[in-house]
Design an enzyme around this catalytic site. Sequence first.
Site, short mmCIF file in Angstrom:
data_model
loop_
_atom_site.label_atom_id
_atom_site.label_comp_id
_atom_site.label_asym_id
_atom_site.label_seq_id
_atom_site.Cartn_x
_atom_site.Cartn_y
_atom_site.Cartn_z
N CYS A 347 0.85 -1.21 0.00
CA CYS A 347 0.00 0.00 0.00
C CYS A 347 0.87 1.25 0.00
O CYS A 347 0.60 2.21 -0.72
CB CYS A 347 -0.89 0.02 1.23
N HIS A 403 1.23 14.09 -6.57
CA HIS A 403 0.48 15.33 -6.35
C HIS A 403 -0.90 15.31 -7.00
O HIS A 403 -1.74 16.16 -6.73
CB HIS A 403 1.31 16.51 -6.88
N ASP A 407 -2.67 16.58 -1.85
CA ASP A 407 -2.36 18.02 -1.86
C ASP A 407 -1.21 18.28 -0.90
O ASP A 407 -0.98 17.52 0.04
CB ASP A 407 -3.56 18.83 -1.38
#
Length: 430
Positions: A347, A403, A407
């Site tokens: 993950c 990105h 954020d």
Amino acid sequence: MALIEIKVPDVGTAEVDVVDVLIKAGDIIAAEQTLAVLETDKASMDLPSTAAGTVQEVFIKKGDKVAEGTLIATLLVSAEAPAAPEIAQPATPVSAPAAAPEPVAVAKAPAPKLPEPAPVVQAQSQASNNGKAAHATPAVRLFARELGVDISGIKTGTGRKGRILKDDVKNFVKKAMTEGFSQGGGSIPPIPAVDFSQFGDTEERQLSKIKRLTGQNLSRVWLNLPLVTYHEEADITDQEAFRVALNAEKAAGEVKVTGLIFIIKALVAAMQQFPQFNASLSPDGEKLILKKYFNIGIAVDTPNGLVVPVLRDVNKKGINEIAAELAEKSEKARLGKLSPADMQGGCLTISSLGGIGGTAFTPIVNAPEVAILGVTRAKMQPVWNGKEFIPRLMLPLDLTYDHRVIDGAEGARFMAVVKQNLSDIRRLLL
Ligand code: CAO
């Protein structure tokens, strides 16, 4: 209407070769349009027209040698058209051609002083063609730029002395479109081949399969993901005291706990709070796929290169269990015995260089994961507590994230929680 002569301007050398003539009688041309391409030993230059008009006669051909003052062409220009900007030489009257549609005044047309030709920009580095710069005229370079082609990707042209022609650019684009991005990323300029033996002795060593595959994967990520790296520091003084005490209790031969195990736990606790970090972007970029399991990949340095075994369900495991599993998997990794299943289902990944050193680095996300945590060496630092400087063990952390998903503020908040979890590991019980 007036007829003007266009001559070779001062080209800074006695003689130059005509490598291309781009006009013929009858052509209607615009001001600044390239009439011919000239070449010296060092540079190519476009010869632009100083006026718009109709080409009456062309006096040069490919392969000619010309010098300052050589007549290139005569041009029928509108009488109202502004005169050539600068007069370099006295005009030579020329007769109107018989086929002219209307009587042509024999103009005292000045031989225009052509703007100083722009030499082809030659790459100074060994940026292409085995150290030689791509060989093309400014017009061809402009054409390539308009198509988004980096001309240094075209090894040699079909023109004279390997000059790259417009057709070479067109063929390059056709080839890239047919082959897709399999060869060096389509229009992405390849790194040039350099013959290093010209500088000294060299030796070739085959890259391991792992290195080659890792390289391909990292390049893919680098090209596809907008990556940002955020740096943070966690005070792990108390955690370290606990770790040392814990290891002191262990019997000989028992797996010791390193700081990395606490980092894994601190990271997973933060992922539980910020589900967008335990997620992957769908291939169409429209959806976020949130994962309900917590598997952490650990980058392990092996003699054959970097591998990333995955520790599964670490949210359900204790410190000692994770330490034992990491020891087992990193040993398997170094012996080259990891199965594909051992490396799947991660993950988030941690890349820890703390055992080696460092103060910061910018790890590359192991996509389709959305972030990676980099760790370098903890060190004692004087920290101001409001009254005095006290010695604290500070751990540098570097979070690189995709990105498109994370954020900047989310990245900072996430790391603030990781930092809190590491500074006070009691929080991991909450
Ligand atoms: N600060 C200070 N000391 C650290 C530390 C840190 N951040 N991280 C580890 N250490 C110490 C450990 O406590 C251990 O000390 P002792 O020898 O006194 O016990 C020593 O450094 C060696 O640790 P380790 O590296 O063997 O163990 P680890 O659990 O920290 O890391 C593993 C395990 C598998 C991640 C590591 O061995 C490894 O392979 N690291 C390289 C990963 C890598 O190449 N990443 C780059 C990816 S990008 O190209």
